[in-house]
Design a protein around this motif. Structure first.
Motif, PDB file in Angstrom:
ATOM      1  N   GLN A  41       0.931  -1.222  -0.044  1.00  0.00           N
ATOM      2  CA  GLN A  41       0.049  -0.063  -0.009  1.00  0.00           C
ATOM      3  C   GLN A  41       0.825   1.180  -0.140  1.00  0.00           C
ATOM      4  N   ILE A  42       2.008   1.298   0.878  1.00  0.00           N
ATOM      5  CA  ILE A  42       2.775   2.412   0.883  1.00  0.00           C
ATOM      6  C   ILE A  42       3.509   2.579  -0.422  1.00  0.00           C
ATOM      7  N   VAL A  43       4.038   1.628  -1.095  1.00  0.00           N
ATOM      8  CA  VAL A  43       4.668   1.776  -2.319  1.00  0.00           C
ATOM      9  C   VAL A  43       3.735   2.161  -3.290  1.00  0.00           C
ATOM     10  N   SER A  44       2.548   1.616  -3.451  1.00  0.00           N
ATOM     11  CA  SER A  44       1.575   2.246  -4.240  1.00  0.00           C
ATOM     12  C   SER A  44       1.356   3.576  -4.270  1.00  0.00           C
ATOM     13  N   ALA A  45       1.285   3.976  -2.953  1.00  0.00           N
ATOM     14  CA  ALA A  45       0.950   5.331  -2.691  1.00  0.00           C
ATOM     15  C   ALA A  45       2.043   6.378  -2.991  1.00  0.00           C
ATOM     16  N   LEU A  46       3.196   5.929  -2.797  1.00  0.00           N
ATOM     17  CA  LEU A  46       4.485   6.472  -3.181  1.00  0.00           C
ATOM     18  C   LEU A  46       4.543   6.880  -4.649  1.00  0.00           C
ATOM     19  N   ARG A  69       6.195   4.156   9.617  1.00  0.00           N
ATOM     20  CA  ARG A  69       5.801   2.948   8.917  1.00  0.00           C
ATOM     21  C   ARG A  69       6.993   2.645   7.972  1.00  0.00           C
ATOM     22  N   MET A  70       7.271   3.734   7.332  1.00  0.00           N
ATOM     23  CA  MET A  70       8.424   3.416   6.183  1.00  0.00           C
ATOM     24  C   MET A  70       9.540   2.955   6.795  1.00  0.00           C
ATOM     25  N   ARG A  71       9.916   3.875   7.881  1.00  0.00           N
ATOM     26  CA  ARG A  71      11.286   3.370   8.513  1.00  0.00           C
ATOM     27  C   ARG A  71      11.189   1.985   9.223  1.00  0.00           C
ATOM     28  N   LYS A  72      10.050   1.395   9.805  1.00  0.00           N
ATOM     29  CA  LYS A  72       9.940   0.123  10.397  1.00  0.00           C
ATOM     30  C   LYS A  72       9.943  -0.746   9.059  1.00  0.00           C
ATOM     31  N   LEU A  73       9.459  -0.641   7.932  1.00  0.00           N
ATOM     32  CA  LEU A  73       9.502  -1.626   6.974  1.00  0.00           C
ATOM     33  C   LEU A  73      10.739  -1.125   5.898  1.00  0.00           C
ATOM     34  N   LYS A  74      11.768  -0.344   6.090  1.00  0.00           N
ATOM     35  CA  LYS A  74      12.837  -0.087   5.376  1.00  0.00           C
ATOM     36  C   LYS A  74      12.298   0.329   3.940  1.00  0.00           C
ATOM     37  N   ILE A  75      11.412   1.163   3.970  1.00  0.00           N
ATOM     38  CA  ILE A  75      10.869   1.682   2.663  1.00  0.00           C
ATOM     39  C   ILE A  75      11.719   2.972   2.512  1.00  0.00           C
ATOM     40  N   GLU A  76      12.496   3.264   1.308  1.00  0.00           N
ATOM     41  CA  GLU A  76      13.043   4.724   1.259  1.00  0.00           C
ATOM     42  C   GLU A  76      12.053   5.409  -0.042  1.00  0.00           C
ATOM     43  N   PRO A  77      11.536   6.518   0.465  1.00  0.00           N
ATOM     44  CA  PRO A  77      10.431   6.816  -0.564  1.00  0.00           C
ATOM     45  C   PRO A  77      11.023   7.524  -1.653  1.00  0.00           C
ATOM     46  N   PHE A  78      12.553   7.761  -1.690  1.00  0.00           N
ATOM     47  CA  PHE A  78      12.969   8.513  -2.937  1.00  0.00           C
ATOM     48  C   PHE A  78      13.302   7.269  -4.015  1.00  0.00           C
ATOM     49  N   GLN A  79      13.280   6.184  -3.916  1.00  0.00           N
ATOM     50  CA  GLN A  79      13.397   4.984  -4.678  1.00  0.00           C
ATOM     51  C   GLN A  79      12.040   4.841  -5.694  1.00  0.00           C
ATOM     52  N   TYR A  80      11.129   5.384  -5.375  1.00  0.00           N
ATOM     53  CA  TYR A  80       9.751   5.566  -6.030  1.00  0.00           C
ATOM     54  C   TYR A  80       9.350   6.609  -6.503  1.00  0.00           C
TER      55      TYR A  80
END
Length: 80
Positions: A41-46, A69-80
């Protein structure tokens, strides 16, 4: 928006695939499923937005919650 029935079917499919590959406790499997759904869901929104603030609005979350949540899931927003 995902309804309860669709979510139940998704959870059952994820849990059955997880238990086939690793004999973890049900609670651990459930956490894996929740993390997987949140990541999707987060990746889709990003991908649909230009900023984290816009992604948070799409998800109906405060920006601080999304950042946590992005820190917890290790999601880097700038890669999307």
């Amino acid at each position: 928006i995902v309804g309860p029935e669709a979510f139940r079917i998704y959870l059952e499919a994820k849990l059955s695939s997880q238990t086939a590959s690793s004999p973890l406790e049900p609670k651990a499997n459930l956490q894996l499923v929740v993390d997987s759904v949140q990541t999707e869901q987060i990746v889709s929104a990003l991908k649909k937005s230009r900023t984290v603030i816009e992604a948070a609005a799409l998800l109906g979350l405060p920006r601080t919650t999304l950042n946590h949540r992005m820190r917890k899931l290790k999601i880097e927003p700038f890669q999307y």
